[in-house]
Design a protein around this motif. Structure first.
Motif, PDB file in Angstrom:
ATOM      1  N   TYR A  11       1.007  -1.045  -0.055  1.00 18.52           N
ATOM      2  CA  TYR A  11       0.127  -0.035  -0.050  1.00 18.52           C
ATOM      3  C   TYR A  11       0.857   1.183   0.026  1.00 18.52           C
ATOM      4  O   TYR A  11       1.712   1.272   0.921  1.00 18.52           O
ATOM      5  CB  TYR A  11      -0.931   0.083   1.284  1.00 18.52           C
ATOM      6  CG  TYR A  11      -2.117  -1.153   1.089  1.00 18.52           C
ATOM      7  CD1 TYR A  11      -3.232  -0.927   0.481  1.00 18.52           C
ATOM      8  CD2 TYR A  11      -1.627  -2.178   1.663  1.00 18.52           C
ATOM      9  CE1 TYR A  11      -4.154  -1.800   0.457  1.00 18.52           C
ATOM     10  CE2 TYR A  11      -2.703  -3.242   1.705  1.00 18.52           C
ATOM     11  CZ  TYR A  11      -4.013  -3.017   1.052  1.00 18.52           C
ATOM     12  OH  TYR A  11      -4.869  -4.108   0.998  1.00 18.52           O
ATOM     13  N   LEU A  12       0.402   2.155  -0.839  1.00 20.84           N
ATOM     14  CA  LEU A  12       1.382   3.456  -0.920  1.00 20.84           C
ATOM     15  C   LEU A  12       0.529   4.634  -1.024  1.00 20.84           C
ATOM     16  O   LEU A  12      -0.846   4.675  -1.492  1.00 20.84           O
ATOM     17  CB  LEU A  12       2.156   3.492  -2.236  1.00 20.84           C
ATOM     18  CG  LEU A  12       3.145   2.198  -2.628  1.00 20.84           C
ATOM     19  CD1 LEU A  12       3.459   2.300  -4.228  1.00 20.84           C
ATOM     20  CD2 LEU A  12       4.151   2.349  -1.470  1.00 20.84           C
ATOM     21  N   ALA A  13       0.986   5.707  -0.487  1.00 21.15           N
ATOM     22  CA  ALA A  13       0.313   6.998  -0.827  1.00 21.15           C
ATOM     23  C   ALA A  13       0.743   7.405  -1.857  1.00 21.15           C
ATOM     24  O   ALA A  13       2.047   7.616  -2.204  1.00 21.15           O
ATOM     25  CB  ALA A  13       0.528   7.827   0.635  1.00 21.15           C
ATOM     26  N   GLY A  14      -0.044   7.668  -2.820  1.00 22.33           N
ATOM     27  CA  GLY A  14       0.390   8.387  -3.958  1.00 22.33           C
ATOM     28  C   GLY A  14      -0.734   8.342  -5.288  1.00 22.33           C
ATOM     29  O   GLY A  14      -1.914   7.881  -4.879  1.00 22.33           O
ATOM     30  N   ASP A  15      -0.290   8.450  -6.545  1.00 25.50           N
ATOM     31  CA  ASP A  15      -1.170   8.478  -7.658  1.00 25.50           C
ATOM     32  C   ASP A  15      -1.028   7.146  -8.407  1.00 25.50           C
ATOM     33  O   ASP A  15       0.035   6.895  -8.965  1.00 25.50           O
ATOM     34  CB  ASP A  15      -0.803   9.657  -8.351  1.00 25.50           C
ATOM     35  CG  ASP A  15      -1.637   9.824  -9.732  1.00 25.50           C
ATOM     36  OD1 ASP A  15      -2.350   9.000 -10.042  1.00 25.50           O
ATOM     37  OD2 ASP A  15      -1.658  10.947 -10.348  1.00 25.50           O
ATOM     38  N   ALA A  16      -2.140   6.394  -8.720  1.00 25.69           N
ATOM     39  CA  ALA A  16      -1.772   5.184  -9.462  1.00 25.69           C
ATOM     40  C   ALA A  16      -1.388   5.417 -10.833  1.00 25.69           C
ATOM     41  O   ALA A  16      -0.751   4.331 -11.665  1.00 25.69           O
ATOM     42  CB  ALA A  16      -2.686   4.413  -9.255  1.00 25.69           C
ATOM     43  N   THR A  17      -1.588   6.582 -11.332  1.00 24.35           N
ATOM     44  CA  THR A  17      -1.339   6.788 -12.763  1.00 24.35           C
ATOM     45  C   THR A  17       0.294   7.334 -13.101  1.00 24.35           C
ATOM     46  O   THR A  17       0.881   7.568 -13.824  1.00 24.35           O
ATOM     47  CB  THR A  17      -1.842   7.919 -13.394  1.00 24.35           C
ATOM     48  OG1 THR A  17      -1.772   9.256 -12.689  1.00 24.35           O
ATOM     49  CG2 THR A  17      -3.359   7.491 -13.598  1.00 24.35           C
ATOM     50  N   ARG A  18       1.020   7.283 -11.916  1.00 24.11           N
ATOM     51  CA  ARG A  18       2.313   7.581 -11.519  1.00 24.11           C
ATOM     52  C   ARG A  18       3.163   6.283 -10.988  1.00 24.11           C
ATOM     53  O   ARG A  18       3.426   6.352  -9.821  1.00 24.11           O
ATOM     54  CB  ARG A  18       2.694   8.498 -10.884  1.00 24.11           C
ATOM     55  CG  ARG A  18       1.981   9.911 -11.706  1.00 24.11           C
ATOM     56  CD  ARG A  18       2.720  11.308 -11.736  1.00 24.11           C
ATOM     57  NE  ARG A  18       1.883  12.348 -12.336  1.00 24.11           N
ATOM     58  CZ  ARG A  18       2.384  12.798 -13.553  1.00 24.11           C
ATOM     59  NH1 ARG A  18       3.281  12.072 -14.117  1.00 24.11           N
ATOM     60  NH2 ARG A  18       1.788  13.756 -14.103  1.00 24.11           N
ATOM     61  N   PRO A  19       2.795   5.313 -11.351  1.00 20.51           N
ATOM     62  CA  PRO A  19       3.500   3.865 -10.680  1.00 20.51           C
ATOM     63  C   PRO A  19       4.878   4.119 -10.410  1.00 20.51           C
ATOM     64  O   PRO A  19       5.851   4.572 -11.223  1.00 20.51           O
ATOM     65  CB  PRO A  19       2.968   2.695 -11.391  1.00 20.51           C
ATOM     66  CG  PRO A  19       3.020   3.327 -12.834  1.00 20.51           C
ATOM     67  CD  PRO A  19       2.468   4.603 -12.954  1.00 20.51           C
ATOM     68  N   VAL A  20       5.340   3.344  -9.244  1.00 23.40           N
ATOM     69  CA  VAL A  20       6.634   3.456  -8.844  1.00 23.40           C
ATOM     70  C   VAL A  20       7.300   2.286  -9.017  1.00 23.40           C
ATOM     71  O   VAL A  20       6.788   1.088  -9.470  1.00 23.40           O
ATOM     72  CB  VAL A  20       6.758   3.576  -7.211  1.00 23.40           C
ATOM     73  CG1 VAL A  20       6.051   4.876  -6.771  1.00 23.40           C
ATOM     74  CG2 VAL A  20       5.948   2.394  -6.555  1.00 23.40           C
ATOM     75  N   GLY A  21       8.596   2.043  -9.110  1.00 24.08           N
ATOM     76  CA  GLY A  21       9.410   0.800  -9.147  1.00 24.08           C
ATOM     77  C   GLY A  21      10.094   0.809 -10.558  1.00 24.08           C
ATOM     78  O   GLY A  21       9.856   1.636 -11.661  1.00 24.08           O
ATOM     79  N   GLU A  22      10.692  -0.329 -10.677  1.00 23.78           N
ATOM     80  CA  GLU A  22      11.558  -0.638 -12.001  1.00 23.78           C
ATOM     81  C   GLU A  22      10.580  -1.532 -12.854  1.00 23.78           C
ATOM     82  O   GLU A  22       9.642  -2.275 -12.341  1.00 23.78           O
ATOM     83  CB  GLU A  22      12.800  -1.142 -11.784  1.00 23.78           C
ATOM     84  CG  GLU A  22      13.911  -0.285 -11.191  1.00 23.78           C
ATOM     85  CD  GLU A  22      14.180   1.005 -11.841  1.00 23.78           C
ATOM     86  OE1 GLU A  22      14.314   0.899 -12.962  1.00 23.78           O
ATOM     87  OE2 GLU A  22      14.347   2.114 -11.363  1.00 23.78           O
ATOM     88  N   GLY A  23      10.873  -1.756 -14.282  1.00 26.07           N
ATOM     89  CA  GLY A  23      10.280  -2.904 -14.919  1.00 26.07           C
ATOM     90  C   GLY A  23       8.873  -2.334 -15.552  1.00 26.07           C
ATOM     91  O   GLY A  23       8.353  -1.393 -15.307  1.00 26.07           O
ATOM     92  N   VAL A  24       8.285  -3.451 -16.144  1.00 27.17           N
ATOM     93  CA  VAL A  24       6.939  -3.368 -16.525  1.00 27.17           C
ATOM     94  C   VAL A  24       5.944  -3.317 -15.462  1.00 27.17           C
ATOM     95  O   VAL A  24       6.082  -3.879 -14.622  1.00 27.17           O
ATOM     96  CB  VAL A  24       6.658  -4.399 -17.713  1.00 27.17           C
ATOM     97  CG1 VAL A  24       5.355  -4.258 -18.235  1.00 27.17           C
ATOM     98  CG2 VAL A  24       7.719  -4.558 -18.825  1.00 27.17           C
TER      99      VAL A  24
END
Length: 165
Positions: A11-24
């Motif tokens: 779970y993250l605070a943020g915007d799902a249209t700006r996904p975090v992390g590497e890769g696809v």
């Protein structure tokens, strides 16, 4: 990761249209079966990636409904896909307070899991089905765990940060 190992939901605070992390990354969200796109999370999706809306609209033929359980995956960037999940039967109203169909959500997420494993992708989403679709997170979360996490797919759920006054 073997299919019997379960990833927890992150779970993250943020915007799902700006996904975090590497890769696809696959961004999954709920759509209705009427060809209506204009409220809720879809507005943020179409602001960033108009192609996701354009492709969704191709699913609908006037006078018909899109079959529940349909998944449409749209590549919008080199490493980002949008998964339009047709899991909402109609629009929310007094006569239809919960248009989300949980069995359709489970079927759609199973298809997303297959796609994610094929692409070696993580799956990102807001609390799908719990806004305009009227669903309850205590029913949606176990579906996500069963359909995605138990199949070894990394899942990130985003909550928008509270707005500052």
């Amino acid at each position: 990761m073997p299919a019997h190992e379960e990833n927890p939901i992150t779970y993250l605070a943020g915007d799902a249209t700006r996904p975090v992390g590497e890769g696809v990354k696959i961004i999954a969200h709920v759509c209705n079966n009427l060809g209506k796109w204009g409220k809720g999370f879809v507005l943020a999706v179409s602001r960033r990636w108009p192609a996701a809306r354009q492709r969704y609209l191709t699913l609908h033929t006037p006078g018909t409904t899109i079959p529940l359980g349909t998944v449409q995956v749209v590549r919008v960037e080199e490493d980002i896909y949008i998964a339009n999940l047709i899991t909402q039967d109609g629009l929310r109203s007094r006569h239809n307070p919960v248009p989300l169909k949980y069995l359709s959500l489970e079927a759609c997420l199973g298809q997303v899991a297959t796609e994610a494993r094929s692409l070696e992708a993580s799956v990102h989403m807001p609390r799908i089905g719990c806004g305009l679709a009227g669903g309850k997170w205590d029913r949606v979360e176990p579906i996500i765990q069963h359909a995605l996490c138990r199949r070894g797919v990394a899942v990130y759920v985003y909550d928008l940060p509270a707005r500052q006054s």
